[in-house]
Design an enzyme around this catalytic site. Structure first.
Site, PDB file in Angstrom:
ATOM      1  CD  GLU A   8     -11.292  -2.282  10.119  1.00 19.98           C
ATOM      2  OE1 GLU A   8     -11.383  -1.080  10.333  1.00 19.98           O
ATOM      3  OE2 GLU A   8     -11.182  -3.179  11.158  1.00 19.98           O
ATOM      4  CG  LEU A   9      -9.569  -1.357   2.094  1.00 22.16           C
ATOM      5  CD1 LEU A   9      -8.766  -2.200   1.324  1.00 22.16           C
ATOM      6  CD2 LEU A   9     -10.364  -0.376   1.618  1.00 22.16           C
ATOM      7  CG  ASP A  10      -5.507  -0.759   2.511  1.00 21.05           C
ATOM      8  OD1 ASP A  10      -5.281  -1.640   2.005  1.00 21.05           O
ATOM      9  OD2 ASP A  10      -6.147   0.229   1.855  1.00 21.05           O
ATOM     10  CB  THR A  11      -6.814  -2.417   9.375  1.00 27.30           C
ATOM     11  OG1 THR A  11      -7.871  -3.557   9.139  1.00 27.30           O
ATOM     12  CG2 THR A  11      -7.678  -1.091   8.921  1.00 27.30           C
ATOM     13  CG  HIS A  17      -1.925   1.119   1.534  1.00 28.62           C
ATOM     14  ND1 HIS A  17      -1.564   2.498   1.725  1.00 28.62           N
ATOM     15  CD2 HIS A  17      -3.311   1.179   1.084  1.00 28.62           C
ATOM     16  CE1 HIS A  17      -2.712   3.240   1.541  1.00 28.62           C
ATOM     17  NE2 HIS A  17      -3.662   2.407   1.329  1.00 28.62           N
TER      18      HIS A  17
END
Length: 286
Positions: A228-231, A194
């Site tokens: 959970e997105l990008d966590t 990311h």
């Protein structure tokens, strides 16, 4: 060798000495020995790197010795790998239209800098037959699977069938969200890259988000994929300074360079057994 141990109050002390003595008792040489025992958690983590004589310590005997130690310490996780003997991890790479991370991984694999075998490349972007990526894959016998996605069909059943024999997955700028059902059915680790220092600038076009925000430090974060997105737990982060002199093009080029370096380092750390889970959303990286 990596080691994760719970309930440190009940282990024989000093625990690291038991591990080192098991190695040195065969006349072997320890190159590094890392231990982490957090004050607030009843657990210890350990990673050892050593060379050994195959004649004095056959691989089967080594596995049995470390299995005995893992039972003695009630280890939650204990892995031993011998790079010269054990097969490399097998991965599949998922990518979309952006190619900088995909190309870097392919050339890193070709040059021997990436200690994996690539099972296939899966993409929701159709690449023409004579493009450099397709030529590279054909030259090395790596299958390319074009699976166009829609809002209602992410082609997860087909992806699961293609990656069944992999050890973990790598998302090299794959611009699709994998469902919780996919993650549960795959059941193994998935490493993502990311732009930015998470949790900032989530979702699509993070470089444009950061550029418009006028940031002075850009970064890249490689992390495990969770529902959970990008966590997910962070494996690696890298940063570089930018200024008012950067336009969007130079900003993006610097960002892409960081992403390539960060993803490669995360994969190498993972393959070298340097990454251990710590709490629900953290890692220990030796």
């Amino acid at each position: 060798m990596e080691w994760e141990r719970r309930d440190k109050s009940s282990i024989p002390r000093p625990a690291p000495r038991w591990i080192s003595e098991s190695i040195t008792s065969h006349g072997d040489n320890i190159h590094s020995f890392d231990v982490f025992a957090p004050e607030t958690k009843r657990v210890f983590y350990s990673r050892s790197e050593f060379v050994f004589d195959h004649a004095r310590w056959p691989r089967d005997a080594m596995d049995n010795d470390f299995l005995t130690l893992s039972k003695l310490f009630n280890a939650e996780k204990s892995i031993v790998r011998v790079p010269d003997l054990d097969p490399r991890y097998t991965i599949a790479i998922l990518a979309s239209k952006q190619e900088h991370c995909l190309v870097d991984l392919l050339y890193g694999w070709q040059e021997g800098r990436l200690p994996v075998n690539i099972n296939c490349v899966i993409s929701n972007h159709d690449r023409a037959p004579n493009t450099h990526v397709i030529r590279f894959l054909e030259r090395h016998g790596i299958p390319y699977h074009y699976l166009p996605t829609t809002e209602t069909n992410k082609r997860e059943e087909e992806i699961l069938a293609l990656v069944e024999d992999t050890d973990f997955l790598v998302l090299a700028r794959y611009m699709q969200i994998l469902s919780g059902g996919f993650l549960k059915r795959y059941g193994k680790d998935i490493i993502n890259i990311h732009h930015g220092l998470l949790p900032s600038f989530k979702g699509r076009n993070p470089s444009k988000q950061a550029f418009d925000a006028g940031v002075k430090l850009i970064g890249a974060t490689s992390h495990f994929v969770t529902e959970e997105l990008d966590t997910g737990p962070i494996i690696e982060q890298m940063v570089e300074r930018v200024s008012h002199r950067d336009n969007l093009q130079s900003f993006v080029l610097k960002s892409e360079s960081l992403e390539k370096q960060c993803l490669t380092q995360a994969i190498k750390s993972y393959c070298e057994l340097r990454v251990l889970p710590y709490h629900s959303n953290k890692t220990v990286v030796f």
